[in-house]
Design an enzyme around this catalytic site. Structure first.
Site, PDB file in Angstrom:
ATOM      1  N   ASP A 124       0.856  -1.187   0.000  1.00 25.06           N
ATOM      2  CA  ASP A 124       0.000   0.000   0.000  1.00 25.06           C
ATOM      3  C   ASP A 124       0.895   1.241   0.000  1.00 25.06           C
ATOM      4  O   ASP A 124       1.506   1.580   1.021  1.00 25.06           O
ATOM      5  CB  ASP A 124      -0.892  -0.026   1.242  1.00 25.06           C
ATOM      6  N   ILE A 125       0.968   1.910  -1.144  1.00 22.52           N
ATOM      7  CA  ILE A 125       1.865   3.058  -1.296  1.00 22.52           C
ATOM      8  C   ILE A 125       1.063   4.346  -1.226  1.00 22.52           C
ATOM      9  O   ILE A 125       0.395   4.746  -2.185  1.00 22.52           O
ATOM     10  CB  ILE A 125       2.651   2.987  -2.630  1.00 22.52           C
ATOM     11  N   GLU A 126       1.112   4.975  -0.057  1.00 21.69           N
ATOM     12  CA  GLU A 126       0.452   6.250   0.138  1.00 21.69           C
ATOM     13  C   GLU A 126       1.097   6.980   1.307  1.00 21.69           C
ATOM     14  O   GLU A 126       1.846   6.389   2.088  1.00 21.69           O
ATOM     15  CB  GLU A 126      -1.054   6.073   0.368  1.00 21.69           C
ATOM     16  N   GLN A 127       0.810   8.256   1.424  1.00 23.60           N
ATOM     17  CA  GLN A 127       1.439   9.088   2.429  1.00 23.60           C
ATOM     18  C   GLN A 127       1.021   8.705   3.851  1.00 23.60           C
ATOM     19  O   GLN A 127      -0.137   8.423   4.102  1.00 23.60           O
ATOM     20  CB  GLN A 127       1.087  10.558   2.184  1.00 23.60           C
TER      21      GLN A 127
END
Length: 241
Positions: A130-133
């Site tokens: 899961d690539i998010e800030q």
């Protein structure tokens, strides 16, 4: 009027089978496509077997469940969550993880996740990153983040896992940079909350070097609290063809 009625009888005879064919195509597409839910570890803690059964009865057939969350690390309740999904009749379960380089969570994390899932006899198909800030999670250097994501995905592949990536067009740009294409060979699960279970919004999956044949899932709705699911722990809705 756009119709040419001069040859009404002929066009009617032609249009009937054509219209029938279109209807059959739409029906076939709805039958073959799948709807699913994804949830965090905390969401899963509150979802009961009855909730799972209700979701299955509503037409959801697959799930993606969080198995690793930054400082909380491995989620030990994952085995129960996955087991409840299968017991309710779900056909397919994936898991996902929040990677976090500033917490020294490098490739060894992938090996730890795989080992613990195996030790708990968890049956799953793919592991999505899961690539998010997230606060205090990513390097300021986006190119370094890009390299980090690639190292995590490649490590999973090396040890025999099926890996995938979850992100959005904006989160990807902010986290690893618009030019990052280091994992475009992996399946993409993207989010665009337009409430449409279809890949009709292709511009929202056109990032990171991914081509349409690599797009496998879409998160199309967030915040589902049907089936008695707690308002504080809603699930998201997903589509896969």
């Amino acid at each position: 009027q756009r119709h040419n009625y001069k040859y009404h009888q002929n066009t009617t005879s032609i249009m009937r089978p054509t219209l029938l064919f279109v209807i059959l195509l739409i029906f076939a597409s709805s039958v073959l496509s799948k709807l699913g839910v994804d949830m965090s570890n905390t969401d899963c803690d509150t979802i009961t077997p009855a909730n799972w059964k209700c979701l299955k009865d509503k037409g959801f057939s697959f799930a993606i469940i969080e198995t690793w969350r930054r400082q909380w690390k491995y989620t030990n309740n994952i085995a129960r969550c996955v087991g409840d999904a299968y017991a309710a009749g779900f056909e397919h379960v994936d898991v996902y993880a929040f990677p976090c380089p500033l917490m020294n969570q490098g490739p060894p994390v992938i090996r730890e996740i795989a080992a613990k899932l195996k030790a708990q006899n968890v049956t799953y198909t793919s592991l999505y990153l899961d690539i998010e800030q997230r606060d205090n999670c990513w390097y300021k250097d986006l190119s370094k983040n890009c390299q980090y994501v690639a190292s995590m995905a490649h490590e999973g592949t090396r040890i025999g896992l099926k890996m995938g990536i979850y992100s959005t067009i904006n989160e990807w740009k902010e986290t690893v940079g618009a030019s990052c294409k280091s994992v475009s060979d992996y399946p993409l699960w993207y989010a665009h909350w337009d409430n449409l279970p279809a890949f009709s919004d292709t511009k929202y999956s056109q990032f990171g070097g991914w081509t349409q044949d690599k797009v496998v899932m879409k998160q199309y709705h967030s915040g589902d609290t049907s089936c008695g699911i707690a308002q504080s722990d809603p699930v998201d809705q997903n589509y896969r063809p």
